[in-house]
Design a protein around this motif. Structure first.
Motif: not given
Ligand SMILES: Nc1ncnc2c1ncn2[C@@H]1O[C@H](COP(=O)(O)OP(=O)(O)OP(=O)(O)O)[C@@H](O)[C@H]1O
Ligand SMILES: [Mg+2]
Length: 150
Positions: A63-66, A83-84, A89-90, A109-110
């Motif tokens: 839930f936090t990605i990074i 990630v949508e 770009d996060l 996915l990215i």
């Protein structure tokens, strides 16, 4: 391709291997982890963290990605499952180019945002407790790293 693979017979085996790999990691290294749900990506990351001397417990950052951890080198743990779209770009670049080690679960996915050179590790479910682990290096740095640990 190929050659850099083995069967992990139990979670501990995966942890130990990741720990050994971590001892050879350098600032700026990027590891992509691929595999189905429950294949062992987070388990692998936990082993890397131990090998990097991280004292906090690594858990799934879904839930936090990074998430960032302090060790011999900083560890940046990403899980990009949510990630949508692949171009969202996060600020990934800053991590990839930073002085820590970046580990990305579901990295494909990215894929447009990944560095050209990295180490991709595939985890395949074999049986309940066993996983086939395949390392695919991109670039001389990672080729060398694979040679050192196999
Ligand atoms: N040989 C093995 N190596 C790694 N994990 C194993 C192995 N055998 C069994 N397991 C178990 O499989 C599970 C792997 O879960 P883990 O959270 O690491 O997977 P994941 O790939 O990160 O999943 P997700 O896609 O949900 O993030 C754990 O419960 C772990 O104990
Ligand atoms: Mg996970």
């Amino acid at each position: 391709m190929g050659g850099y693979q083995f069967i992990s017979k139990e979670p501990q085996h995966t942890l130990e291997f990741a720990k050994r790999l971590a001892e050879k990691l350098q600032p700026g290294d990027v590891i992509a982890l691929e595999g189905d749900l429950g294949a062992g990506k987070t388990t692998f990351t936990k082993g890397l963290a131990v090998g990097l001397g991280v004292s906090r417990t690594v858990n799934s950052p879904t839930f936090t990605i990074i998430k960032e951890y302090q060790g011999r080198l900083p560890l940046y743990h990403m899980d990009v499952y949510r990630v949508e779209d692949s171009f969202e770009d996060l600020g990934f670049d800053e991590y990839f180019e930073g002085n820590g080690v970046t580990v990305v679960e579901w990295a494909h996915l990215i894929k447009e945002q990944l560095p050209e050179e990295l180490l991709t590790i595939y985890l395949y479910h074999e049986e309940e407790q066993s996983r086939k682990i395949v390392l695919e290096p991109q670039g001389t740095r990672y080729e060398q790293l694979c040679k050192e640990i196999f």
